[in-house]
Design a protein around this motif. Structure first.
Motif, PDB file in Angstrom:
ATOM      1  N   ILE A   1      -8.476  -2.232   4.734  1.00  0.00           N
ATOM      2  CA  ILE A   1      -9.589  -1.613   4.006  1.00  0.00           C
ATOM      3  C   ILE A   1     -10.084  -0.379   4.763  1.00  0.00           C
ATOM      4  O   ILE A   1     -10.307   0.688   4.173  1.00  0.00           O
ATOM      5  N   ALA A   2     -10.227  -0.500   6.078  1.00  0.00           N
ATOM      6  CA  ALA A   2     -10.665   0.632   6.898  1.00  0.00           C
ATOM      7  C   ALA A   2      -9.630   1.758   6.883  1.00  0.00           C
ATOM      8  O   ALA A   2      -9.996   2.945   6.819  1.00  0.00           O
ATOM      9  N   LEU A   3      -8.352   1.403   6.929  1.00  0.00           N
ATOM     10  CA  LEU A   3      -7.300   2.423   6.854  1.00  0.00           C
ATOM     11  C   LEU A   3      -7.368   3.168   5.521  1.00  0.00           C
ATOM     12  O   LEU A   3      -7.202   4.391   5.482  1.00  0.00           O
ATOM     13  N   ASP A   4      -7.591   2.430   4.450  1.00  0.00           N
ATOM     14  CA  ASP A   4      -7.702   3.044   3.129  1.00  0.00           C
ATOM     15  C   ASP A   4      -8.872   4.023   3.085  1.00  0.00           C
ATOM     16  O   ASP A   4      -8.739   5.134   2.559  1.00  0.00           O
TER      17      ASP A   4
ATOM     18  N   TYR B   1       0.833  -1.201   0.000  1.00  0.00           N
ATOM     19  CA  TYR B   1       0.000   0.000   0.000  1.00  0.00           C
ATOM     20  C   TYR B   1       0.869   1.253   0.000  1.00  0.00           C
ATOM     21  O   TYR B   1       1.794   1.382   0.787  1.00  0.00           O
ATOM     22  N   ARG B   2       0.559   2.170  -0.885  1.00  0.00           N
ATOM     23  CA  ARG B   2       1.275   3.447  -0.976  1.00  0.00           C
ATOM     24  C   ARG B   2       0.347   4.555  -0.494  1.00  0.00           C
ATOM     25  O   ARG B   2      -0.744   4.719  -1.032  1.00  0.00           O
ATOM     26  N   THR B   3       0.800   5.318   0.502  1.00  0.00           N
ATOM     27  CA  THR B   3      -0.023   6.416   1.008  1.00  0.00           C
ATOM     28  C   THR B   3       0.047   7.645   0.116  1.00  0.00           C
ATOM     29  O   THR B   3      -0.855   8.478   0.154  1.00  0.00           O
TER      30      THR B   3
ATOM     31  N   TYR C   1       3.686   5.680   6.111  1.00  0.00           N
ATOM     32  CA  TYR C   1       3.549   4.320   5.585  1.00  0.00           C
ATOM     33  C   TYR C   1       2.452   3.566   6.319  1.00  0.00           C
ATOM     34  O   TYR C   1       2.256   3.763   7.514  1.00  0.00           O
ATOM     35  N   PHE C   2       1.774   2.698   5.590  1.00  0.00           N
ATOM     36  CA  PHE C   2       0.890   1.722   6.212  1.00  0.00           C
ATOM     37  C   PHE C   2       1.663   0.416   6.206  1.00  0.00           C
ATOM     38  O   PHE C   2       1.991  -0.099   5.141  1.00  0.00           O
TER      39      PHE C   2
ATOM     40  N   ILE D   1      -0.626  -4.383  12.034  1.00  0.00           N
ATOM     41  CA  ILE D   1      -0.924  -3.417  10.989  1.00  0.00           C
ATOM     42  C   ILE D   1      -0.868  -2.057  11.640  1.00  0.00           C
ATOM     43  O   ILE D   1      -1.240  -1.900  12.807  1.00  0.00           O
ATOM     44  N   GLY D   2      -0.381  -1.089  10.893  1.00  0.00           N
ATOM     45  CA  GLY D   2      -0.308   0.231  11.485  1.00  0.00           C
ATOM     46  C   GLY D   2       0.115   1.310  10.529  1.00  0.00           C
ATOM     47  O   GLY D   2       0.464   1.059   9.373  1.00  0.00           O
TER      48      GLY D   2
END
Length: 152
Positions: free
Chosen positions: A136-139, A38-40, A46-47, A58-59
């Motif tokens: 998914i929630a972070l996205d 995943y790229r922020t 970073y994720f 995950i963080g």
């Protein structure tokens, strides 16, 4: 005990399997995304997803080399803490200025699943079930708040 090559192969297989599992899931904007990488889109934000021998995690990792700027980013995330918690549906651990595996000072907002082992394929469903809804929630969260970080 696993050799270094076996360990690397098993970890790679896990992330490939995770990627295949997540491939049909679009991001918050409805686009295809490479979930394991995943790229922020924001430098030094970073994720991170990890699958290790004793845990999965995950963080959000803030890795700016200037610790004052890193703290500024951390404070900006703290301002969004309630929105993040609402998106995730749970509380995460907040750590300002800790050391990562390479000895660099980073700040983290993370959730850890203890008691799983990526080397055991029987644990993979638990790890994937832990990581999937959270990334998914972070996205979705990031889709809403990213513009506030683009000026830094």
């Amino acid at each position: 005990m696993y050799s270094r090559a076996e360990t690397s192969k098993i970890r790679t297989e896990f992330w490939i399997k995770f990627g295949y599992y997540m491939k049909p899931v679009p991001n918050a904007q409805g686009r295809k995304i490479n979930w394991p990488n995943y790229r922020t889109g924001i430098k030094d934000v970073y994720f991170r997803m990890k699958a290790e021998r004793e845990f999965a995690s995950i963080g959000i990792e803030l890795g700016h080399p200037d610790v004052e700027l890193q703290e500024l980013f951390f404070d900006q995330f703290k301002e969004l803490k309630n929105l993040l918690k609402a998106s995730l549906g749970e509380e995460w651990d907040w750590k300002l200025h800790s050391k990562n595996e390479m000895g660099q000072t980073v700040s983290k907002i993370e959730k850890v699943l203890p008691g799983v082992n990526v080397m055991e394929q029987a644990d993979w469903p638990k790890i994937i079930s832990f990581l999937k809804p959270r990334i998914i929630a972070l996205d979705e969260f990031w889709d809403n708040v990213k513009p506030g970080f683009e000026d830094y």
